[in-house]
Enzyme design. Structure first.
Site, PDB file in Angstrom:
ATOM      1  N   CYS A  29       0.770  -1.153  -0.097  1.00 17.32           N
ATOM      2  CA  CYS A  29       0.116  -0.193  -0.109  1.00 17.32           C
ATOM      3  C   CYS A  29       1.148   1.214  -0.106  1.00 17.32           C
ATOM      4  O   CYS A  29       2.318   1.156   0.170  1.00 17.32           O
ATOM      5  CB  CYS A  29      -1.071   0.172   1.260  1.00 17.32           C
ATOM      6  N   ASP A 440      -5.699  11.208 -30.137  1.00 20.66           N
ATOM      7  CA  ASP A 440      -4.782  10.974 -31.365  1.00 20.66           C
ATOM      8  C   ASP A 440      -5.525  10.786 -32.740  1.00 20.66           C
ATOM      9  O   ASP A 440      -6.884  10.495 -32.755  1.00 20.66           O
ATOM     10  CB  ASP A 440      -3.928   9.418 -31.126  1.00 20.66           C
ATOM     11  N   ASP A 637      -3.773   5.180 -29.713  1.00 18.99           N
ATOM     12  CA  ASP A 637      -3.762   3.769 -30.458  1.00 18.99           C
ATOM     13  C   ASP A 637      -2.247   2.906 -30.598  1.00 18.99           C
ATOM     14  O   ASP A 637      -2.185   1.863 -30.761  1.00 18.99           O
ATOM     15  CB  ASP A 637      -4.523   3.370 -31.396  1.00 18.99           C
TER      16      ASP A 637
END
Length: 749
Positions: A29, A440, A637
């Site tokens: 954590c 994009d 992408d």
């Protein structure tokens, strides 16, 4: 919190101070990261240190004369963690340790569920069966103290630093519930003598451990995927290269031995190993990882090439200019790594609540016990013990523990139904706040591959010419030739008599003693072929809409013109309009030229766009918007988008894009349809609303239940809450939370 520190490379600061980066093991954590960092800073000779929880690493700036890697390791080990100081095997050891930790957690979770399930069934339906309490104790003991050991260990670590989190609450409540139940199992007469029933709560202890272990397993799985993007980026660099020796022969050497000014050979299909300048030969190179554009670029003498880009069919030699950590690929890897770690790990809301809630509950329990001892009657001790335990039992973290994960799980499932894969809770909780979205162009707004949009023949009877064009493009190495071949698929081939590739212009071929030309306007001008006014007008119209034009001609004149473009996806314009209507400002960043960028932006209704943008510039733009107070989402992408994706508050990858983009991103659109983005933002808002409702009811339950459990009604009407009823109330609160979360399934996006 300083866990947001980046991970700098190992460099020498001055003659005495050095910086080293080491993997850290066993951190579970953000509080663990803070503990490790504070201990490292306390080592004599250490001037500065930072722990990157996301990457499980620590960097330390120290004086080698006063501190050593061994002393750093010893200090970290003293608080229950480990530091890997063996530089040669660090990556391998870390991967092995993380995999082992995950497998151990998986095994513990499965066993906890297997053992906890019968305990729950007996506790709910078969309490009157012979030896029920002993059977439940036997099954729950290994769940709580063996399989749930990490909760107690982590709670102790938190306590040493005067902190409390969800692990503290789990350890305290399950430990008390088990001890109280064990006492009642062995000494039920203690309560019978006082006219009370000896209830047990083994099922509560076992189920809490099993459920929260499952949550930690899912969290660990998501976290382990973070580093896979870095590994895939590193995999873009070949392990060996071909170097030209002084006598002209070639030798295969490890990439680590490449030095500046070495002459290297790149064969067809090879990856470019380092950055450099072409010295001989020519080929088309796929640079989509840098620019995002799908069309490979022609590389000739004196042209630059970059590590990780992929050579096509030709072969060339080049002089190495930047090697190792100086290459563009290495910079991208470093930037992605730092961006992933630069986000401070968001402490789960439940952990923050537990940090306050746990001490309060403990305090109320102690005060309850003392109040009954001081103010109670003949059975003061009995009532004091019973009330104190009831407070702890009724404050068991089921409702709090379920509030966030159940809503998240239902929300993630709802997303999957709508072709949105959500990889972590943080992005789902954050997405509704997004007010700036960066898109994009190639593969995100557009299809991501060049296709023939128009084919205009100057002669109606073009069957023979089509066969010649089809055959020429089949043999051509030009990246756009494939689009023409696909468009003319099914056309018969012919036997060409001659075929010649003209660099930077196109192809010249002969069929039946007649010359044919396929290429650009320069090829036609070089062979004195005139373009008619009608064709020139059509060419200008196509180019104005960002389409590439290829000419097909014979010695007699132009036979046809072909328009090739990367088509805009059908739903892109509608998605942009929906986002803008929702108050989200949409930006487009692309490595393509200004002309193409303007045409695509206009087509989909985007007013804010930038062309010819490098990967680092995309990430800088994300930071610029964040500096202005924007909550930024990035959708892309390609490999070139990975740095910006890692930097964004919410990162979204197209399902048909690169594996690296999907690994870095926290959301993936399976269908690559931009219309899924508005749905994802709406889903986030509904999920967060459900979480807040769940936490509200969990708190109301505790606000009402804890005082009653403490015996606040006893002076009024003699009512003292039985621990069994407290357990039932606890279960009811959990049911209400789960039921509220399930309402998300019916939400409309």
């Amino acid at each position: 919190m300083s866990t947001a520190q980046s991970t700098p490379p190992r460099v020498s600061i001055n003659k005495r101070i050095v910086k080293e980066t080491y993997p850290v093991l066993e951190m579970t954590c953000a509080a663990c990261a803070v503990s490790v960092e504070s201990m490292l800073k306390s080592v004599p000779g250490v001037s500065s240190a930072g722990v990157n929880f996301a990457n499980q690493t620590a960097w330390v700036e120290y004086d080698p004369a006063l501190a050593s890697p061994e002393s750093l390791q010893s200090t970290v080990r003293s608080i229950g963690y480990d530091l890997l100081i063996d530089k040669e095997n660090q990556e391998e050891e870390q991967a092995k340790a993380q995999q082992q930790h995950y497998q151990n957690l998986k095994r513990r979770t499965i066993l906890a569920i297997i053992l906890g399930l019968p305990v729950m069934v007996i506790g709910m339906f078969f309490m009157d069966m012979p030896y029920a309490n002993f059977i439940m104790m036997v099954l729950s003991t290994p769940v709580v103290f063996v399989l749930g050991r990490s909760f107690f260990v982590n709670a102790w670590k938190q306590a040493k630093h005067r902190k409390a989190n969800m692990d503290t609450l789990v350890a305290l409540s399950t430990g008390i519930a088990w001890l109280f139940s064990a006492f009642n199992t062995f000494y039920p007469e203690f309560w019978h003598q006082r006219g009370l029933h000896a209830h047990v709560y083994f099922e509560a202890a076992a189920v809490v451990i099993a459920f929260i272990s499952l949550g930690k397993l899912l969290e660990e799985k998501a976290k382990s995927n973070t580093s896979s993007a870095i590994k895939k980026l590193i995999g873009l660099q070949p392990k060996t290269v071909l170097r030209v020796k002084a006598n002209g022969d070639t030798e295969e050497i490890p990439i680590a031995l490449v030095q500046q000014s070495d002459i290297l050979v790149v064969k067809p299909g090879d990856k470019v190993p380092v950055d450099g300048m072409v010295t001989g030969g020519q080929s088309y190179v796929d640079e989509s990882m840098i620019t995002g554009e799908p069309v490979p670029v022609l590389k000739q003498e004196n042209e630059k090439v970059f590590a990780g880009t992929i050579n096509q069919k030709g072969s060339f030699q080049f002089k190495a200019e930047k090697v190792g950590a100086d290459t563009l690929l290495a910079q991208i890897i470093r930037m992605v790594q730092e961006a992933q770690g630069s986000k401070a790990p968001v402490q789960q809301l439940v952990d923050k609540i537990a940090g306050i809630f746990v001490p309060i509950v403990i305090g109320i329990s102690i005060l309850t016990f003392l109040a009954w001892i001081v103010l109670g009657n003949d059975n003061a001790f009995t009532h004091a013990l019973l009330a104190a335990v009831t407070v702890l039992v009724i404050a068991c973290p089921c409702a709090l523990g379920l509030a966030t994960p159940t809503a998240i799980m239902v929300g993630i499932g709802k997303g999957a139904e709508n072709n949105i894969l959500i990889r972590d809770a943080e992005s789902l909780e954050q997405a509704y706040k997004v007010n700036a979205l960066i898109l994009d162009k190639t593969g995100t707004i557009t299809e991501g591959k060049p296709t023939v949009t128009e084919l205009f023949w100057s002669n109606d009877k073009a069957s023979t010419e089509a066969k010649v064009l089809y055959t020429i493009e089949q043999q051509s190495e030009h990246p756009l030739a494939g689009a023409v071949v696909t468009h003319l698929e099914g056309t018969a081939s012919v036997a060409l008599e001659h075929f010649e590739s003209v660099t930077g212009q196109g192809v010249v071929a002969s069929y039946r003693h007649k010359k044919y030309f396929v290429g650009n306007a320069r090829l036609l001008a070089a062979n004195n072929i005139v373009v008619t006014k009608e064709l020139a007008t059509q060419v200008a119209a196509w180019q104005a809409t960002a389409q590439t034009v290829i000419f097909f001609a014979s010695e007699d004149g132009v036979l046809g013109i072909i328009a090739i473009a990367d088509r805009v996806k059908p739903g892109s314009a509608a998605a942009v309009a929906a986002l803008q209507k929702a108050g989200v400002t949409v930006y487009m960043l692309t490595g393509d030229n200004e002309h193409t960028a303007a045409a695509v932006a206009k087509q989909v209704g985007i007013t804010h766009y930038k062309a010819e943008v490098m990967p680092s510039e995309k990430a800088d733009f994300v930071k610029l918007l964040q500096a202005k107070g924007k909550v930024v989402a990035m959708a892309g992408d390609g490999i070139n988008d990975s740095h910006a994706l890692a930097e964004a508050d919410v990162s979204i990858a197209m399902g048909k894009g690169s594996d690296i983009a999907m690994d870095v991103a926290k959301m993936t659109l399976i269908t690559s349809d931009l219309n899924s983005i508005p749905k994802a933002l709406k889903l986030s808002g509904k999920t967060v609303k459900t979480i807040k409702q769940n936490l509200f009811w969990a708190f109301i339950y505790n606000v009402i239940g804890i005082p009653i459990a403490a015996g606040i009604l006893y002076p009024v009407n003699g009512f003292l809450l039985d621990p069994m009823i407290a357990g039932a109330a606890m279960a009811l609160s959990s049911v209400s939370v789960v039921s509220n979360s399930l309402r998300l399934k019916m939400a409309k996006l």
